[in-house]
Design an enzyme around this catalytic site. Structure first.
Site, mmCIF file in Angstrom:
data_model
loop_
_atom_site.group_PDB
_atom_site.id
_atom_site.type_symbol
_atom_site.label_atom_id
_atom_site.label_comp_id
_atom_site.label_asym_id
_atom_site.label_seq_id
_atom_site.Cartn_x
_atom_site.Cartn_y
_atom_site.Cartn_z
ATOM 1 N N LYS A 297 33.569 53.321 29.200
ATOM 2 C CA LYS A 297 35.037 53.317 29.148
ATOM 3 C C LYS A 297 35.600 54.472 28.328
ATOM 4 C CE LYS A 297 36.156 48.775 30.725
ATOM 5 N NZ LYS A 297 36.882 47.549 30.641
ATOM 6 N N LYS B 209 30.576 49.425 39.396
ATOM 7 C CA LYS B 209 31.069 48.054 39.566
ATOM 8 C C LYS B 209 32.505 48.047 40.090
ATOM 9 C CE LYS B 209 33.166 46.529 35.254
ATOM 10 N NZ LYS B 209 33.545 45.394 34.481
ATOM 11 N N LYS C 29 39.203 46.730 38.002
ATOM 12 C CA LYS C 29 40.665 46.857 38.105
ATOM 13 C C LYS C 29 41.108 48.261 37.778
ATOM 14 C CE LYS C 29 41.225 42.513 35.647
ATOM 15 N NZ LYS C 29 40.541 42.681 34.358
HETATM 16 N N1 AQP Z 1 32.481 43.876 39.414
HETATM 17 C C1 AQP Z 1 32.247 42.729 38.797
HETATM 18 N N2 AQP Z 1 31.230 41.928 39.201
HETATM 19 C C2 AQP Z 1 30.978 40.736 38.587
HETATM 20 N N3 AQP Z 1 31.732 40.274 37.574
HETATM 21 C C3 AQP Z 1 32.757 41.038 37.150
HETATM 22 N N4 AQP Z 1 33.665 40.870 36.194
HETATM 23 C C4 AQP Z 1 34.505 41.940 36.156
HETATM 24 N N5 AQP Z 1 34.157 42.818 37.096
HETATM 25 C C5 AQP Z 1 33.073 42.292 37.729
HETATM 26 C C6 AQP Z 1 33.708 39.703 35.337
HETATM 27 O O1 AQP Z 1 35.027 39.204 35.345
HETATM 28 C C7 AQP Z 1 35.310 38.632 34.073
HETATM 29 C C8 AQP Z 1 36.624 39.149 33.601
HETATM 30 O O2 AQP Z 1 36.517 40.560 33.403
HETATM 31 P P1 AQP Z 1 37.695 41.300 32.651
HETATM 32 O O3 AQP Z 1 38.849 41.416 33.525
HETATM 33 O O4 AQP Z 1 37.942 40.642 31.374
HETATM 34 O O5 AQP Z 1 37.149 42.708 32.277
HETATM 35 P P2 AQP Z 1 36.174 43.695 32.929
HETATM 36 O O6 AQP Z 1 34.792 43.145 32.963
HETATM 37 O O7 AQP Z 1 36.316 44.980 32.187
HETATM 38 O O8 AQP Z 1 36.714 43.805 34.425
HETATM 39 P P3 AQP Z 1 37.348 45.039 35.113
HETATM 40 O O9 AQP Z 1 37.803 44.667 36.445
HETATM 41 O O10 AQP Z 1 36.409 46.191 35.041
HETATM 42 O O11 AQP Z 1 38.617 45.296 34.234
HETATM 43 P P4 AQP Z 1 39.131 46.629 33.584
HETATM 44 O O12 AQP Z 1 39.084 47.638 34.670
HETATM 45 O O13 AQP Z 1 40.493 46.297 33.109
HETATM 46 O O14 AQP Z 1 38.190 46.942 32.473
HETATM 47 C C9 AQP Z 1 34.151 38.996 33.153
HETATM 48 O O15 AQP Z 1 33.305 37.856 33.032
HETATM 49 C C10 AQP Z 1 33.437 40.077 33.875
HETATM 50 O O16 AQP Z 1 32.049 40.066 33.617
#
Ligand code: AQP
Length: 336
Positions: free
Chosen positions: A113, A197, A200
């Site tokens: 990140k 992965k 968002k």
């Molecule tokens: N691609 C993924 N596959 C499986 N699990 C996922 N999670 C997120 N992306 C995937 C799981 O969703 C839960 C909530 O995640 P989050 O929104 O708190 O943060 P994150 O993991 O950082 O997800 P994003 O989409 O990548 O958000 P941004 O872009 O804002 O950082 C967690 O349990 C995560 O494991």
């Protein structure tokens, strides 16, 4: 023995997607009958990256609407937002003093990140795992359903719990949490690049299926999803090093609650265009009703705020009690 308790969080950072659903939220729903569950909208985590305040407020409501829309019962579970329970920040500070800098420097999410300009990342992004450990341990949670991307942070939570228990001779005060990670699809990958992965914060909306996407948009995104020129194998070994193919097959398995081997039995030898049409049908059938429900729930903000306020009260009761115990163990004086 600690009482079995589930805790997990989701950041209110925009549209929730299929990765959040299959990796985490689907599991949240299946656990609610078996465990006492606490689900948190982790808005303090969201601000480790700059957020637009208006958008953030909107996204908290959208995340709670998504929780309800996927099937979480706000009466059975505690659903609340992190910023409303100040004990999260207080315990995070304690853990800033327990965790070691070397532990933080090993976290791959920070490296990903922060990117190449590490010096310019917020300190919050670096110590994010300490706040996550505080979220979980504040409730003495024993089980944490998350996507595989969060596994390293959970290992750190276990290390913090062990070090605290050991340093302050409070054997067994914090439980050593168990991650609950989906076997069929531990990590949902981008539709554009099977090595990244689904996320968002990825610029291209084509890389993900959002829970609020329409049927037409889901169809278009899946039809355009990257694959390779080979047909679908009949055996799991045939998916080796075929990241995009593997991802789509695993999504199909997870959405239909079947094993990858069953998908390969059904589609082995067929081409991707036949498979993609079936995948669209399955994803639309699962995701569109959730999206419609989110839109409907968002029309009644008072109801969503009421659910949050109620959750905050219940979460705060547990959090305050535990924080008092923790301060006592540390020898900190707190007059309130
Ligand atoms: N691609 C993924 N596959 C499986 N699990 C996922 N999670 C997120 N992306 C995937 C799981 O969703 C839960 C909530 O995640 P989050 O929104 O708190 O943060 P994150 O993991 O950082 O997800 P994003 O989409 O990548 O958000 P941004 O872009 O804002 O950082 C967690 O349990 C995560 O494991």
């Amino acid at each position: 023995m600690h009482k079995k308790r589930v805790f997990s969080g989701v950041q209110p950072t925009g549209n929730l997607h299929l990765g959040n659903y299959l990796g985490a939220m689907k599991k949240f729903v299946s656990l609610q009958d078996e465990f006492e569950c606490i689900y948190c909208i982790v808005d303090l985590h969201a601000i480790t990256n700059k957020q637009d305040p208006e958008e953030l407020r909107k996204n908290v409501l959208e995340t709670i609407a998504s929780f309800i829309a996927v099937g979480l019962d706000p009466v059975k579970n505690i659903i609340f937002n992190q910023a409303s329970v100040s004990a999260h920040s207080e315990l995070a500070w304690v853990f800033n003093c327990v965790a070691r800098i070397g532990w933080m420097n090993r976290m791959t999410q920070f490296k990903e990140k922060a990117g190449i300009n590490k010096e310019n990342a917020s300190v919050g992004l670096l110590v994010y795992p300490n706040l996550m450990a505080a979220d979980i341990l504040l409730y003495k949670a024993t089980h944490v359903p998350v996507g595989e991307d969060q596994k390293q942070h959970l290992e750190l939570t276990r290390d913090i719990a062990k070090k605290f228990n050991n340093d302050f001779k409070s054997e067994n005060y914090f439980p050593i949490v168990e991650p609950l990670i989906s076997k069929e699809i531990p990590r949902v990958m981008s539709l554009r690049d099977g090595k990244k992965k689904m996320s968002k914060s990825e610029d291209s909306d084509q890389s993900r299926i959002n829970l609020k996407d329409s049927k037409d948009l889901i169809n278009q995104k899946i039809k355009k999803a990257k694959t390779d020129n080979n047909s679908i194998p009949s055996d799991i070994n045939g998916l080796k090093n075929r990241h995009e193919a593997s991802n789509l097959i695993s999504i199909y398995a997870s959405v239909n609650n079947i094993k990858v081997s069953e998908v390969l039995n059904e589609f082995g030898g067929k081409n991707f265009s036949t498979f993609k049409s079936k995948l669209v049908e399955s994803v639309v059938e699962k995701i569109c009703p959730i999206g419609e429900k989110i839109t409907k729930l968002l029309k009644d903000e008072n109801n969503l705020n009421e659910i949050l306020e109620n959750g905050v009260k219940n979460a705060d009761l547990i959090a305050t009690k535990h924080l008092k115990e923790i301060y006592k163990i540390l020898g900190l004086t707190k007059f309130t």
